[in-house]
Design an enzyme around this catalytic site. Sequence first.
Site, PDB file in Angstrom:
ATOM      1  N   LYS A  11       0.804  -1.216   0.000  1.00 27.83           N
ATOM      2  CA  LYS A  11       0.000   0.000   0.000  1.00 27.83           C
ATOM      3  C   LYS A  11       0.846   1.280   0.000  1.00 27.83           C
ATOM      4  O   LYS A  11       2.067   1.230   0.182  1.00 27.83           O
ATOM      5  CB  LYS A  11      -0.935  -0.028   1.208  1.00 27.83           C
ATOM      6  CG  LYS A  11      -1.963  -1.160   1.139  1.00 27.83           C
ATOM      7  CD  LYS A  11      -2.865  -1.145   2.353  1.00 27.83           C
ATOM      8  CE  LYS A  11      -3.922  -2.233   2.281  1.00 27.83           C
ATOM      9  NZ  LYS A  11      -4.820  -2.177   3.460  1.00 27.83           N
ATOM     10  N   TYR A  51     -12.388  -2.144  -4.207  1.00 23.35           N
ATOM     11  CA  TYR A  51     -12.968  -2.171  -2.866  1.00 23.35           C
ATOM     12  C   TYR A  51     -14.490  -2.043  -2.857  1.00 23.35           C
ATOM     13  O   TYR A  51     -15.083  -1.762  -1.815  1.00 23.35           O
ATOM     14  CB  TYR A  51     -12.336  -1.069  -2.006  1.00 23.35           C
ATOM     15  CG  TYR A  51     -10.902  -1.369  -1.647  1.00 23.35           C
ATOM     16  CD1 TYR A  51     -10.599  -2.362  -0.722  1.00 23.35           C
ATOM     17  CD2 TYR A  51      -9.848  -0.692  -2.244  1.00 23.35           C
ATOM     18  CE1 TYR A  51      -9.286  -2.668  -0.395  1.00 23.35           C
ATOM     19  CE2 TYR A  51      -8.529  -0.990  -1.920  1.00 23.35           C
ATOM     20  CZ  TYR A  51      -8.265  -1.968  -1.002  1.00 23.35           C
ATOM     21  OH  TYR A  51      -6.964  -2.274  -0.673  1.00 23.35           O
ATOM     22  N   ASN A 114      -2.088  -0.150   6.959  1.00 20.84           N
ATOM     23  CA  ASN A 114      -1.542  -1.404   7.463  1.00 20.84           C
ATOM     24  C   ASN A 114      -0.625  -2.119   6.468  1.00 20.84           C
ATOM     25  O   ASN A 114      -0.455  -3.320   6.524  1.00 20.84           O
ATOM     26  CB  ASN A 114      -2.662  -2.319   7.963  1.00 20.84           C
ATOM     27  CG  ASN A 114      -3.650  -2.686   6.883  1.00 20.84           C
ATOM     28  OD1 ASN A 114      -3.398  -2.532   5.693  1.00 20.84           O
ATOM     29  ND2 ASN A 114      -4.785  -3.199   7.293  1.00 20.84           N
ATOM     30  N   HIS A 117      -2.219  -5.579   1.469  1.00 19.84           N
ATOM     31  CA  HIS A 117      -3.500  -6.245   1.236  1.00 19.84           C
ATOM     32  C   HIS A 117      -3.185  -7.632   0.716  1.00 19.84           C
ATOM     33  O   HIS A 117      -2.226  -7.820  -0.029  1.00 19.84           O
ATOM     34  CB  HIS A 117      -4.332  -5.503   0.182  1.00 19.84           C
ATOM     35  CG  HIS A 117      -5.430  -6.361  -0.387  1.00 19.84           C
ATOM     36  ND1 HIS A 117      -6.663  -6.460   0.207  1.00 19.84           N
ATOM     37  CD2 HIS A 117      -5.450  -7.189  -1.466  1.00 19.84           C
ATOM     38  CE1 HIS A 117      -7.404  -7.304  -0.500  1.00 19.84           C
ATOM     39  NE2 HIS A 117      -6.693  -7.756  -1.523  1.00 19.84           N
ATOM     40  N   GLU A 128      -9.079 -10.678  -8.153  1.00 24.38           N
ATOM     41  CA  GLU A 128      -8.188  -9.543  -7.902  1.00 24.38           C
ATOM     42  C   GLU A 128      -7.003  -9.545  -8.862  1.00 24.38           C
ATOM     43  O   GLU A 128      -6.613  -8.492  -9.386  1.00 24.38           O
ATOM     44  CB  GLU A 128      -7.732  -9.571  -6.440  1.00 24.38           C
ATOM     45  CG  GLU A 128      -8.869  -9.280  -5.479  1.00 24.38           C
ATOM     46  CD  GLU A 128      -8.514  -9.434  -4.014  1.00 24.38           C
ATOM     47  OE1 GLU A 128      -9.349  -9.055  -3.183  1.00 24.38           O
ATOM     48  OE2 GLU A 128      -7.421  -9.921  -3.681  1.00 24.38           O
TER      49      GLU A 128
END
Length: 140
Positions: A11, A51, A114, A117, A128
Site C-alpha cells: 500500500k 474495494y 496497514n 492487502h 483480484e
Amino acid sequence: MATERTFSILKPDATRRNITGAVNALIEGAGLRIVGQRRIQMTKAQAEKFYEVHKERPFYGELVEFMTSGPVVVQVLQGENAVAKYREVMGATNPAQAAEGTIRKQFAESVGENTVHGSDSQENAKLEIAQFFQDSDLTA
C-alpha cells in the site's frame, strides 16, 4: 498441499516509507514466489472497483482516498497454499493484534495504513489478479 496464486498490494504507506524491499523479503522468506509485480498509481476508478465490496461501509471513501494517495505495488504470489500462507505472513489487520514477525506487526502504522492487502480466498485471488494482470504478465 496445492500450489496456488494469491494477490498482494503493498500500500501507499509502504511505498512512501521505501520499505517494499523489506516487505518482499518477508514474503519470499515465507516461501512465496513473486511471479508478477508492477508499481502503479491506482486511479480512483480502480480503487472503487477493487474495494466495491466495502462500498456501504463507513470507511469506504477514506480507503479509496488512501489507496490513491501514492504509488502501490501490485503483486501475484505463488506457493503452497499461497492464500493462507500470505494471510499468515501479513498478520492481523490491526497491527496491535498482529503476531510477532508478521508484516503488519513490523511495518503497519495503523489499522487503516496497514502496509499490505492480501486476498482472503482462492476465488477472490483470481478476481483480484485479473483486475491488474493478464496471464502473459506472470511467470512461473
